[in-house]
Design a protein around this motif. Structure first.
Motif, PDB file in Angstrom:
ATOM      1  N   THR A 192     -16.346  14.090 -31.749  1.00 39.91           N
ATOM      2  CA  THR A 192     -15.233  13.144 -31.726  1.00 39.91           C
ATOM      3  C   THR A 192     -14.590  13.116 -30.335  1.00 39.91           C
ATOM      4  N   ASP A 193     -14.372  14.295 -29.775  1.00 43.55           N
ATOM      5  CA  ASP A 193     -13.786  14.410 -28.441  1.00 43.55           C
ATOM      6  C   ASP A 193     -14.667  13.706 -27.406  1.00 43.55           C
ATOM      7  N   ALA A 194     -15.959  14.004 -27.430  1.00 42.38           N
ATOM      8  CA  ALA A 194     -16.877  13.420 -26.448  1.00 42.38           C
ATOM      9  C   ALA A 194     -16.976  11.899 -26.628  1.00 42.38           C
ATOM     10  N   SER A 195     -17.069  11.441 -27.869  1.00 43.43           N
ATOM     11  CA  SER A 195     -17.176  10.000 -28.123  1.00 43.43           C
ATOM     12  C   SER A 195     -15.925   9.279 -27.646  1.00 43.43           C
ATOM     13  N   THR A 196     -14.766   9.877 -27.905  1.00 40.67           N
ATOM     14  CA  THR A 196     -13.509   9.293 -27.449  1.00 40.67           C
ATOM     15  C   THR A 196     -13.486   9.240 -25.918  1.00 40.67           C
ATOM     16  N   GLY A 197     -13.949  10.310 -25.286  1.00 38.42           N
ATOM     17  CA  GLY A 197     -14.001  10.344 -23.823  1.00 38.42           C
ATOM     18  C   GLY A 197     -14.879   9.245 -23.256  1.00 38.42           C
ATOM     19  N   PHE A 198     -16.066   9.076 -23.851  1.00 42.20           N
ATOM     20  CA  PHE A 198     -16.962   8.007 -23.395  1.00 42.20           C
ATOM     21  C   PHE A 198     -16.305   6.642 -23.600  1.00 42.20           C
ATOM     22  N   ALA A 199     -15.716   6.427 -24.772  1.00 42.46           N
ATOM     23  CA  ALA A 199     -15.116   5.122 -25.088  1.00 42.46           C
ATOM     24  C   ALA A 199     -13.980   4.802 -24.125  1.00 42.46           C
ATOM     25  N   VAL A 200     -13.109   5.778 -23.878  1.00 41.84           N
ATOM     26  CA  VAL A 200     -11.970   5.550 -22.978  1.00 41.84           C
ATOM     27  C   VAL A 200     -12.467   5.286 -21.556  1.00 41.84           C
ATOM     28  N   ALA A 201     -13.468   6.042 -21.116  1.00 41.87           N
ATOM     29  CA  ALA A 201     -14.012   5.834 -19.764  1.00 41.87           C
ATOM     30  C   ALA A 201     -14.585   4.426 -19.631  1.00 41.87           C
ATOM     31  N   ILE A 202     -15.316   3.982 -20.636  1.00 43.26           N
ATOM     32  CA  ILE A 202     -15.908   2.638 -20.577  1.00 43.26           C
ATOM     33  C   ILE A 202     -14.812   1.575 -20.604  1.00 43.26           C
ATOM     34  N   LEU A 203     -13.797   1.778 -21.452  1.00 42.11           N
ATOM     35  CA  LEU A 203     -12.686   0.822 -21.502  1.00 42.11           C
ATOM     36  C   LEU A 203     -11.959   0.735 -20.163  1.00 42.11           C
ATOM     37  N   LEU A 204     -11.827   1.875 -19.499  1.00 39.60           N
ATOM     38  CA  LEU A 204     -11.093   1.904 -18.233  1.00 39.60           C
ATOM     39  C   LEU A 204     -11.892   1.322 -17.073  1.00 39.60           C
ATOM     40  N   PHE A 205     -13.197   1.603 -17.034  1.00 41.47           N
ATOM     41  CA  PHE A 205     -13.962   1.301 -15.815  1.00 41.47           C
ATOM     42  C   PHE A 205     -14.918   0.126 -15.925  1.00 41.47           C
ATOM     43  N   TYR A 206     -15.200  -0.343 -17.140  1.00 40.27           N
ATOM     44  CA  TYR A 206     -16.060  -1.515 -17.268  1.00 40.27           C
ATOM     45  C   TYR A 206     -15.189  -2.759 -17.142  1.00 40.27           C
ATOM     46  N   PRO A 207     -15.535  -3.779 -16.400  1.00 43.43           N
ATOM     47  CA  PRO A 207     -16.818  -4.071 -15.752  1.00 43.43           C
ATOM     48  C   PRO A 207     -16.896  -3.688 -14.277  1.00 43.43           C
ATOM     49  N   SER A 208     -15.989  -2.832 -13.785  1.00 43.38           N
ATOM     50  CA  SER A 208     -16.050  -2.462 -12.368  1.00 43.38           C
ATOM     51  C   SER A 208     -17.335  -1.707 -12.036  1.00 43.38           C
ATOM     52  N   ALA A 209     -17.920  -1.068 -13.046  1.00 41.53           N
ATOM     53  CA  ALA A 209     -19.172  -0.330 -12.851  1.00 41.53           C
ATOM     54  C   ALA A 209     -20.044  -0.562 -14.081  1.00 41.53           C
ATOM     55  N   PRO A 210     -21.363  -0.460 -13.918  1.00 42.86           N
ATOM     56  CA  PRO A 210     -22.244  -0.598 -15.083  1.00 42.86           C
ATOM     57  C   PRO A 210     -21.965   0.511 -16.104  1.00 42.86           C
ATOM     58  N   ILE A 211     -22.174   0.171 -17.371  1.00 37.92           N
ATOM     59  CA  ILE A 211     -21.876   1.142 -18.424  1.00 37.92           C
ATOM     60  C   ILE A 211     -22.656   2.433 -18.235  1.00 37.92           C
ATOM     61  N   TRP A 212     -23.920   2.341 -17.805  1.00 34.95           N
ATOM     62  CA  TRP A 212     -24.712   3.570 -17.657  1.00 34.95           C
ATOM     63  C   TRP A 212     -24.133   4.471 -16.560  1.00 34.95           C
ATOM     64  N   VAL A 213     -23.556   3.881 -15.513  1.00 37.11           N
ATOM     65  CA  VAL A 213     -22.949   4.692 -14.443  1.00 37.11           C
ATOM     66  C   VAL A 213     -21.659   5.346 -14.961  1.00 37.11           C
ATOM     67  N   ILE A 214     -20.889   4.592 -15.733  1.00 34.63           N
ATOM     68  CA  ILE A 214     -19.665   5.151 -16.326  1.00 34.63           C
ATOM     69  C   ILE A 214     -20.031   6.307 -17.256  1.00 34.63           C
ATOM     70  N   ALA A 215     -21.060   6.092 -18.095  1.00 33.94           N
ATOM     71  CA  ALA A 215     -21.501   7.141 -19.018  1.00 33.94           C
ATOM     72  C   ALA A 215     -22.016   8.362 -18.260  1.00 33.94           C
ATOM     73  N   LEU A 216     -22.715   8.122 -17.145  1.00 34.86           N
ATOM     74  CA  LEU A 216     -23.204   9.229 -16.318  1.00 34.86           C
ATOM     75  C   LEU A 216     -22.043  10.063 -15.780  1.00 34.86           C
ATOM     76  N   GLY A 217     -21.030   9.387 -15.249  1.00 39.26           N
ATOM     77  CA  GLY A 217     -19.863  10.094 -14.718  1.00 39.26           C
ATOM     78  C   GLY A 217     -19.125  10.861 -15.804  1.00 39.26           C
ATOM     79  N   ALA A 218     -18.978  10.218 -16.977  1.00 41.08           N
ATOM     80  CA  ALA A 218     -18.288  10.882 -18.085  1.00 41.08           C
ATOM     81  C   ALA A 218     -19.089  12.087 -18.571  1.00 41.08           C
ATOM     82  N   ALA A 219     -20.401  11.914 -18.699  1.00 46.91           N
ATOM     83  CA  ALA A 219     -21.242  13.024 -19.168  1.00 46.91           C
ATOM     84  C   ALA A 219     -21.210  14.180 -18.169  1.00 46.91           C
TER      85      ALA A 219
END
Ligand SMILES: [Zn+2]
Length: 147
Positions: free
Chosen positions: A59-86
């Motif tokens: 739950t923690d990790a999924s929330t982290g990924f979701a918030v990161a994508i909400l914050l940084f997309y579309p400034s960066a591709p989703i895979w790059v955001i996910a890479l940074g979050a991971a």
């Protein structure tokens, strides 16, 4: 900031974990899994406590990924955001791996992780609320600064 440099994104995400760990914060309690200095998780049993820990972490990790994508997309591709979050989350699962395999470079990484992690733990019942409010403040500041 550097979506066209995924290696920089990964390294910055990984490094940011330690900077953030140095700030006093609240850690949610785990019932079965331990990531303390000399933790040994080799005898973990697949019981309710372990499944609750895994659910909490997922739950923690999924929330982290979701918030990161909400914050940084579309400034960066989703895979790059996910890479940074991971990469930003990776040091904590590496503590778990260290508890199973006490070998280099995990030993040195664990020593550094324990050393840099704040010794002041906030034991507030409102820990998650106060940290979510702080994260929202930082995100709002970043969004305003980006414009
Ligand atoms: Zn950590």
């Amino acid at each position: 900031m550097l979506p066209s440099h995924p290696i920089v994104v990964a390294v910055a995400g990984f490094a940011s974990h330690f900077v953030i760990d140095a700030i006093p914060h609240w850690d949610y309690p785990l019932q079965a899994i331990s990531v303390r200095k000399n933790a040994d998780n080799r005898l973990l049993k697949a019981d309710r406590r372990l499944w609750m820990d895994l659910l909490t972490i997922a739950t923690d990790a999924s929330t982290g990924f979701a918030v990161a994508i909400l914050l940084f997309y579309p400034s960066a591709p989703i895979w790059v955001i996910a890479l940074g979050a991971a990469a930003g989350m990776l040091p904590d699962p590496l503590q778990f791996v260290h508890s199973l395999y006490k070998r280099e470079p995990l030993v040195t990484l664990q020593r550094f992780h324990v050393w840099i992690h704040t010794k002041r733990k906030l034991n507030w019942q409102i820990g998650i609320v106060s940290q979510a409010a702080f994260a929202a403040l930082v995100a709002a500041t970043a969004l305003v600064a980006k414009q």
